[in-house]
Enzyme design. Structure first.
Site, PDB file in Angstrom:
ATOM      1  N   LYS A 110       4.549  -0.160   0.889  1.00 36.72           N
ATOM      2  CA  LYS A 110       5.804  -0.388   1.615  1.00 36.72           C
ATOM      3  C   LYS A 110       5.945   0.543   2.820  1.00 36.72           C
ATOM      4  O   LYS A 110       6.684   0.240   3.745  1.00 36.72           O
ATOM      5  CB  LYS A 110       7.007  -0.193   0.688  1.00 36.72           C
ATOM      6  N   LYS A 193      -0.021 -11.368  -3.089  1.00 38.11           N
ATOM      7  CA  LYS A 193       1.026 -11.659  -4.082  1.00 38.11           C
ATOM      8  C   LYS A 193       2.140 -12.497  -3.475  1.00 38.11           C
ATOM      9  O   LYS A 193       2.501 -12.308  -2.308  1.00 38.11           O
ATOM     10  CB  LYS A 193       1.590 -10.297  -4.553  1.00 38.11           C
ATOM     11  N   LYS A 196       8.952 -11.558  -2.360  1.00 37.72           N
ATOM     12  CA  LYS A 196      10.210 -11.958  -1.734  1.00 37.72           C
ATOM     13  C   LYS A 196      10.478 -11.211  -0.441  1.00 37.72           C
ATOM     14  O   LYS A 196      11.251 -11.664   0.380  1.00 37.72           O
ATOM     15  CB  LYS A 196      11.367 -11.815  -2.711  1.00 37.72           C
TER      16      LYS A 196
HETATM   17  P1  ATP Z   1       9.382  -7.144  -3.040  1.00 38.04           P
HETATM   18  O1  ATP Z   1       8.525  -8.183  -2.417  1.00 38.04           O
HETATM   19  O2  ATP Z   1      10.739  -6.976  -2.416  1.00 38.04           O
HETATM   20  O3  ATP Z   1       8.684  -5.866  -3.330  1.00 38.04           O
HETATM   21  P2  ATP Z   1       9.058  -8.433  -5.507  1.00 38.04           P
HETATM   22  O4  ATP Z   1       9.000  -9.878  -5.221  1.00 38.04           O
HETATM   23  O5  ATP Z   1       7.811  -7.727  -5.903  1.00 38.04           O
HETATM   24  O6  ATP Z   1       9.824  -7.685  -4.383  1.00 38.04           O
HETATM   25  P3  ATP Z   1      10.659  -7.046  -7.395  1.00 38.04           P
HETATM   26  O7  ATP Z   1      12.134  -6.964  -7.380  1.00 38.04           O
HETATM   27  O8  ATP Z   1       9.895  -5.857  -6.986  1.00 38.04           O
HETATM   28  O9  ATP Z   1      10.172  -8.286  -6.589  1.00 38.04           O
HETATM   29  O10 ATP Z   1      10.149  -7.501  -8.796  1.00 38.04           O
HETATM   30  C1  ATP Z   1      10.905  -8.092  -9.801  1.00 38.04           C
HETATM   31  C2  ATP Z   1      10.008  -8.412 -10.955  1.00 38.04           C
HETATM   32  O11 ATP Z   1       9.205  -9.546 -10.624  1.00 38.04           O
HETATM   33  C3  ATP Z   1       9.028  -7.292 -11.322  1.00 38.04           C
HETATM   34  O12 ATP Z   1       8.905  -7.225 -12.721  1.00 38.04           O
HETATM   35  C4  ATP Z   1       7.752  -7.739 -10.688  1.00 38.04           C
HETATM   36  O13 ATP Z   1       6.623  -7.213 -11.340  1.00 38.04           O
HETATM   37  C5  ATP Z   1       7.835  -9.255 -10.859  1.00 38.04           C
HETATM   38  N1  ATP Z   1       7.064  -9.944  -9.825  1.00 38.04           N
HETATM   39  C6  ATP Z   1       7.256  -9.876  -8.499  1.00 38.04           C
HETATM   40  N2  ATP Z   1       6.372 -10.645  -7.819  1.00 38.04           N
HETATM   41  C7  ATP Z   1       5.593 -11.229  -8.781  1.00 38.04           C
HETATM   42  C8  ATP Z   1       4.489 -12.138  -8.718  1.00 38.04           C
HETATM   43  N3  ATP Z   1       4.020 -12.607  -7.577  1.00 38.04           N
HETATM   44  N4  ATP Z   1       3.931 -12.533  -9.884  1.00 38.04           N
HETATM   45  C9  ATP Z   1       4.408 -12.076 -11.067  1.00 38.04           C
HETATM   46  N5  ATP Z   1       5.435 -11.208 -11.181  1.00 38.04           N
HETATM   47  C10 ATP Z   1       6.043 -10.789 -10.062  1.00 38.04           C
END
Ligand code: ATP
Ligand code: LTN
Length: 325
Positions: A110, A193, A196
């Site tokens: 990040k 990955k 969001k």
């Molecule tokens: P950001 O992109 O803002 O870092 P993020 O999409 O990774 O966010 P988080 O709020 O960090 O979302 O994660 C929420 C939950 O969703 C966490 O348990 C994370 O491990 C899971 N998660 C996020 N992206 C994935 C993915 N692509 N596949 C499986 N699990 C995910």
């Protein structure tokens, strides 16, 4: 046994968040004491518009309810409503070290494109607040996606360090990662990955129109060749679609491979799109209903009260242990 997990109300939730996190929370509610929260303090670690944060927080609560979390059995709350999180954070920051925090993958990712002089401290100390979240509720189990394991490992290190010094005060948490779908990849670039915060056309958002979802899946990158099987190196696109299908139908990957053995890519994608739409369609309807009915606000109010009672008990123990009381 106590279960705790949370999601940051940043940006639009993706199908990755649904499969890796949301979908798994409700399975514990019949036989565990479950705490699920909205990590709104963590959302401040990167710039976010106040109105967006408010809106995302309510929407995420609605998603929790739509994913089947029953507020009569699960405590659903907002992190910033329970001041013990910030207080424990202030204490525990003295028991994690700069060296170990600077090795966190999430921090490195990040902050890599940021001006070194303008990286917020909160982004750096993110794992301290996360450890506070987990330890306040004496959680035994923390269901998360793969990318969060490192933060739970550092929480475990902290427990050992703290308890060695003060006695058995903190409870050791265990990460649980779903076997299928722990890392859903972008549909347009299966080497990254589905996320969001870095929005791209390969991400399926939980708020996307169903027609848009179908289009995104039908135009997902596939791999050379025409066979459908699991191989993350040679077939990352197909493997990702198989994983999505398996996770949403609660089937094993092997069973899905068997089912689609003789399918062509196009027909296979149609089936994946159907499953995603049949899951997210009703999910969206429920979520919007919860938002409209005012249920979201009631749930957060009650949840904050229940969570505060438990959190304050642990905070008191820690304050006594270190000599603040
Ligand atoms: P950001 O992109 O803002 O870092 P993020 O999409 O990774 O966010 P988080 O709020 O960090 O979302 O994660 C929420 C939950 O969703 C966490 O348990 C994370 O491990 C899971 N998660 C996020 N992206 C994935 C993915 N692509 N596949 C499986 N699990 C995910
Ligand atoms: N960092 C997590 C959100 C989070 C969390 C937690 C998850 C904050 N505190 C405690 C489990 C337990 C993420 O999903 N990005």
């Amino acid at each position: 046994m106590r279960v705790l997990s949370g999601i940051k109300p940043t940006g639009k939730l993706t199908l990755g968040n649904y499969i890796g996190a949301l979908k798994n929370f409700s399975q514990y509610q019949s036989d565990h004491d479950v705490f699920i929260f909205i990590a709104d303090l963590h959302a401040l670690t990167l710039p976010i518009d106040p109105e967006e944060l408010r809106m995302n927080t309510r929407l995420l609560t609605a998603f929790y309810l739509a994913a089947g979390l029953d507020p009569n059995r699960v405590t659903i709350f907002k992190q910033s409503d329970v001041s013990a999180h910030a207080e424990l954070n202030a204490i525990l920051q003295n028991y994690l070290y700069m060296g170990e925090l600077s090795r966190m993958t999430q921090f490195k990712e990040k902050s890599q494109n940021m001006d070194g002089n303008a990286i917020g401290l909160g982004l750096f100390t993110y794992p301290v607040l996360m450890a506070s979240d987990i330890l306040l509720y004496e959680a035994n189990i923390v269901p998360v996606g793969e990318d969060q394991i490192q933060h739970i490992e550092i929480t475990r290190d902290l427990v050992v360090r703290f308890n060695n010094r003060y006695g058995k005060i903190l409870v050791m948490p265990e990460p649980i990662v779903s076997t299928v779908g722990k890392r859903i990849m972008s549909l347009s670039d299966p080497s990254i990955k589905m996320s969001k915060s870095e929005s791209g056309k390969g991400d399926i958002y939980l708020t996307d129109d169903l027609t848009v979802i179908r289009k995104k899946i039908m135009s997902a990158v596939t791999d050379s060749g025409s066979e459908i099987y699991v191989d993350e190196e040679k077939k990352p696109g197909i493997t990702n679609l198989l994983t999505i299908y398996a996770a949403l139908t609660d089937k094993s990957l092997d069973d899905c491979v068997k089912k689609f053995k003789d399918y062509r890519y196009g027909d296979f994608k149609k089936e994946v799109a159907n499953v995603v739409i049949n899951t997210l369609g009703p999910f969206q309807e429920k979520a919007y209903e919860f938002l409209k009915s005012g249920e979201v606000d009631r749930v957060l109010r009650d949840g904050a009260q229940k969570a505060t009672i438990i959190a304050n008990q642990t905070l008191k123990k820690v304050k006594e242990a270190v000599g603040l009381l």
